[in-house]
Design an enzyme around this catalytic site. Structure first.
Site, PDB file in Angstrom:
ATOM      1  N   GLU A  44       2.914  -1.814  -3.904  1.00 54.69           N
ATOM      2  CA  GLU A  44       2.239  -2.246  -2.463  1.00 54.69           C
ATOM      3  C   GLU A  44       2.089  -1.179  -1.628  1.00 54.69           C
ATOM      4  OE1 GLU A  44       3.590  -5.387  -0.332  1.00 54.69           O
ATOM      5  OE2 GLU A  44       2.055  -5.656   1.045  1.00 54.69           O
ATOM      6  N   ASP A  96       5.044   8.266   2.658  1.00 53.18           N
ATOM      7  CA  ASP A  96       3.630   8.397   2.878  1.00 53.18           C
ATOM      8  C   ASP A  96       2.851   8.185   1.626  1.00 53.18           C
ATOM      9  OD1 ASP A  96       1.577   9.316   5.228  1.00 53.18           O
ATOM     10  OD2 ASP A  96       0.693   9.375   3.468  1.00 53.18           O
ATOM     11  N   ASP A 118      -5.368   0.704   7.687  1.00 56.18           N
ATOM     12  CA  ASP A 118      -5.823   1.064   9.135  1.00 56.18           C
ATOM     13  C   ASP A 118      -7.238   1.561   8.868  1.00 56.18           C
ATOM     14  OD1 ASP A 118      -3.387   0.789  10.529  1.00 56.18           O
ATOM     15  OD2 ASP A 118      -2.681   2.303   9.350  1.00 56.18           O
ATOM     16  N   TYR A 192      -0.899  -9.715   8.781  1.00 53.51           N
ATOM     17  CA  TYR A 192      -2.353  -9.380   9.341  1.00 53.51           C
ATOM     18  C   TYR A 192      -3.111 -10.443   8.935  1.00 53.51           C
ATOM     19  CZ  TYR A 192      -1.144  -4.968  11.854  1.00 53.51           C
ATOM     20  OH  TYR A 192      -0.668  -3.905  12.386  1.00 53.51           O
TER      21      TYR A 192
HETATM   22  C1  SAM Z   1      -2.401  -2.644   9.701  1.00 56.63           C
HETATM   23  S1  SAM Z   1      -1.199  -2.545   8.816  1.00 56.63           S
HETATM   24  C2  SAM Z   1      -1.172  -3.891   7.513  1.00 56.63           C
HETATM   25  C3  SAM Z   1       0.342  -4.376   7.105  1.00 56.63           C
HETATM   26  C4  SAM Z   1       0.515  -5.285   6.007  1.00 56.63           C
HETATM   27  N1  SAM Z   1      -0.216  -4.698   4.735  1.00 56.63           N
HETATM   28  C5  SAM Z   1      -0.173  -6.608   6.254  1.00 56.63           C
HETATM   29  O1  SAM Z   1      -1.371  -6.643   5.854  1.00 56.63           O
HETATM   30  O2  SAM Z   1       0.169  -7.433   6.966  1.00 56.63           O
HETATM   31  C6  SAM Z   1      -1.127  -0.839   7.865  1.00 56.63           C
HETATM   32  C7  SAM Z   1       0.233  -0.482   7.378  1.00 56.63           C
HETATM   33  O3  SAM Z   1      -0.082   0.422   6.678  1.00 56.63           O
HETATM   34  C8  SAM Z   1       0.929   1.585   6.991  1.00 56.63           C
HETATM   35  N2  SAM Z   1       0.482   2.811   6.311  1.00 56.63           N
HETATM   36  C9  SAM Z   1      -0.793   3.489   7.025  1.00 56.63           C
HETATM   37  N3  SAM Z   1      -1.000   4.574   6.546  1.00 56.63           N
HETATM   38  C10 SAM Z   1      -0.236   4.572   5.477  1.00 56.63           C
HETATM   39  C11 SAM Z   1       0.476   5.854   4.559  1.00 56.63           C
HETATM   40  N4  SAM Z   1      -0.432   6.977   4.492  1.00 56.63           N
HETATM   41  N5  SAM Z   1       1.570   5.679   3.840  1.00 56.63           N
HETATM   42  C12 SAM Z   1       2.191   4.446   3.920  1.00 56.63           C
HETATM   43  N6  SAM Z   1       1.964   3.702   4.804  1.00 56.63           N
HETATM   44  C13 SAM Z   1       0.841   3.594   5.693  1.00 56.63           C
HETATM   45  C14 SAM Z   1       1.126   1.331   8.459  1.00 56.63           C
HETATM   46  O4  SAM Z   1       2.342   2.014   8.808  1.00 56.63           O
HETATM   47  C15 SAM Z   1       1.122  -0.057   8.664  1.00 56.63           C
HETATM   48  O5  SAM Z   1       2.570  -0.554   8.457  1.00 56.63           O
END
Ligand code: SAM
Length: 212
Positions: A44, A96, A118, A192
């Site tokens: 995930e 990341d 995002d 979310y």
């Molecule tokens: C909008 S949140 C959604 C979190 C979760 N998936 C949910 O639906 O509740 C997006 C998540 O992706 C993580 N994220 C964004 N870009 C990332 C990257 N390049 N590598 C790892 N995590 C990332 C952010 O830190 C954030 O926690």
């Protein structure tokens, strides 16, 4: 995800024990060899606070679910829940998504979940979208030949863009819907997703499978 820095992070991570993988490169190509009690490896990306992670892992005890999240302050919440509930088949990595090739070998992963990433609406930021072709090439490499990506988003623009990127990168699309819960709630919701669903926002979903 913006979150206030949480104090005592190293101590809290340590208390979660083996659920946290601090040296993920050491497992490259050896995940299922290291954890032979599991038959399948799933990933995930961007797990946030890990609600989906915990609930999904509970439904598939023979699968090891590795959750990646670059914000430790969010990830710790999911880690502490998994530790508290004694969910055995989850591991967390704070990194990341750009680093995935250093953590997983070619063809090592059976399925990737990408939930509510995002949207980065500005065209100048498109390379940061987790469905940009730069990321899709990485996912395609670490996925098995019959591997698949399960993608959900509330953002219609990101969904349209992502469908195009999947096709461009050699995936075929299945189960494409623009209103996942239109006929009643389906599947396991993320944090979310719960929020958007309560606001009446429709959820887009698709499965992208590597074209054979
Ligand atoms: C909008 S949140 C959604 C979190 C979760 N998936 C949910 O639906 O509740 C997006 C998540 O992706 C993580 N994220 C964004 N870009 C990332 C990257 N390049 N590598 C790892 N995590 C990332 C952010 O830190 C954030 O926690």
């Amino acid at each position: 995800m913006r979150m206030r820095k949480k104090p005592n992070m190293p101590r809290r991570i340590e208390k979660c024990g083996g659920i946290y993988i601090g040296n993920p490169e050491d497992y490259h190509g050896k995940w299922l060899e290291t954890f032979p009690e599991y038959k399948e490896l799933q990933l995930e990306i961007g797990c946030g606070r890990g609600r989906f992670t915990a609930e999904t892992a509970l439904t598939m005890p023979e699968t090891l679910l590795v959750a990646i999240e670059r914000v430790r302050e969010a990830m710790i919440i999911g880690m502490e829940r998994a530790a508290r509930e004694g969910i055995p088949n989850i591991r967390f990595i704070d990194t990341d998504a750009a680093m995935l090739r250093f953590i997983f070998a070619s063809g090592e992963v059976g399925r990737i979940y990408l939930n509510f990433c995002d949207p980065w609406p500005s065209n100048g930021h498109r390379k940061r979208r987790l469905t940009h072709e730069g990321f899709l090439d990485i996912y395609k490499d670490i996925l098995r030949a019959d591997g698949e990506i399960h993608f959900k988003t509330d953002n219609d623009g990101l969904f349209d863009y992502s469908l195009g990127q999947f096709l461009k990168c050699g995936f075929e699309l299945e189960d494409v819907t623009r209103d996942l819960h239109g006929g009643g709630m389906v599947g396991i919701m993320t944090d979310y997703e719960m929020k958007f669903h309560e606001q009446g926002v429709s959820i887009n979903r698709c499965v992208a499978r590597i074209k054979t």
